[in-house]
Design a protein around this motif. Sequence first.
Motif, PDB file in Angstrom:
ATOM      1  N   SER A  16      40.074  18.415  38.680  1.00  0.00           N
ATOM      2  CA  SER A  16      39.446  18.551  37.351  1.00  0.00           C
ATOM      3  C   SER A  16      38.101  17.836  37.321  1.00  0.00           C
ATOM      4  O   SER A  16      37.112  18.382  36.816  1.00  0.00           O
TER       5      SER A  16
ATOM      6  N   CYS B 252      44.125  16.542  37.735  1.00  0.00           N
ATOM      7  CA  CYS B 252      44.974  17.352  38.612  1.00  0.00           C
ATOM      8  C   CYS B 252      44.685  16.906  40.043  1.00  0.00           C
ATOM      9  O   CYS B 252      43.632  17.219  40.593  1.00  0.00           O
TER      10      CYS B 252
ATOM     11  N   ARG C 115      44.404  23.679  36.134  1.00  0.00           N
ATOM     12  CA  ARG C 115      45.689  23.450  35.477  1.00  0.00           C
ATOM     13  C   ARG C 115      46.731  22.998  36.489  1.00  0.00           C
ATOM     14  O   ARG C 115      46.709  23.416  37.636  1.00  0.00           O
ATOM     15  N   ARG C 116      47.674  22.198  36.019  1.00  0.00           N
ATOM     16  CA  ARG C 116      48.833  21.805  36.825  1.00  0.00           C
ATOM     17  C   ARG C 116      50.053  22.420  36.177  1.00  0.00           C
ATOM     18  O   ARG C 116      50.283  22.265  34.983  1.00  0.00           O
TER      19      ARG C 116
ATOM     20  N   THR D 161      48.731  22.737  41.499  1.00  0.00           N
ATOM     21  CA  THR D 161      47.447  22.674  40.805  1.00  0.00           C
ATOM     22  C   THR D 161      46.679  23.945  41.123  1.00  0.00           C
ATOM     23  O   THR D 161      46.582  24.345  42.284  1.00  0.00           O
TER      24      THR D 161
ATOM     25  N   ASP E  23      51.300  19.921  44.773  1.00  0.00           N
ATOM     26  CA  ASP E  23      50.955  18.592  44.277  1.00  0.00           C
ATOM     27  C   ASP E  23      50.837  17.581  45.404  1.00  0.00           C
ATOM     28  O   ASP E  23      51.476  17.723  46.444  1.00  0.00           O
TER      29      ASP E  23
END
Length: 176
Positions: free
Chosen positions: A26, A55, A90-91, A96, A167
């Motif tokens: 991000s 993220c 976005r996660r 992600t 992740d």
Amino acid sequence: RLVDQLLLLSRLDAGALAEHASVDVSAVARQVVAEAAPLSIGKRQKLELDAPLPCIVGGNEALLASMVRNLVDNAIRYSPPQAHISVSVRRQDRCTTLRVEDSGAGIGDADLRRLGERFFRPTGTRPSGSGLGWSIVRRIASAHDADIQVDRSPPLGGLRVSVSWPDADATGATMR
């Protein structure tokens, strides 16, 4: 720029993924969009960013910034004046996803399959370029165990590129 891109590809081909750490995609996207805004404004395009939360992925921040920069730059350069360009991070579901989409003309199916080939440029491409940006994007994604999907953007009608990473844990290692 061409020399820098060739050098980057050479380092990627040699397996250079130094400084593997936790990277906030991000924050990287915010920086890249801020740097790209003047070019977009000059073309009277609407460039928007939706990346409200950190993220974290495991990787090399400079390489990830280069990948995001190539994607955003392509969206701006190959979209017409007054186009809409959307960048989001976005996660969700332990993953992600960075998404760059635009309201440009998009790319035909035959050309979509060839994206990432060195020096390939779709037929009729107007802005000048070396045809290395997509190759760099694909190599950086591969080096970071990221998955790339390219298709038509349902809300905007142009190209949509989605890059997804599993992740990362607190040490920066990619979790499987």
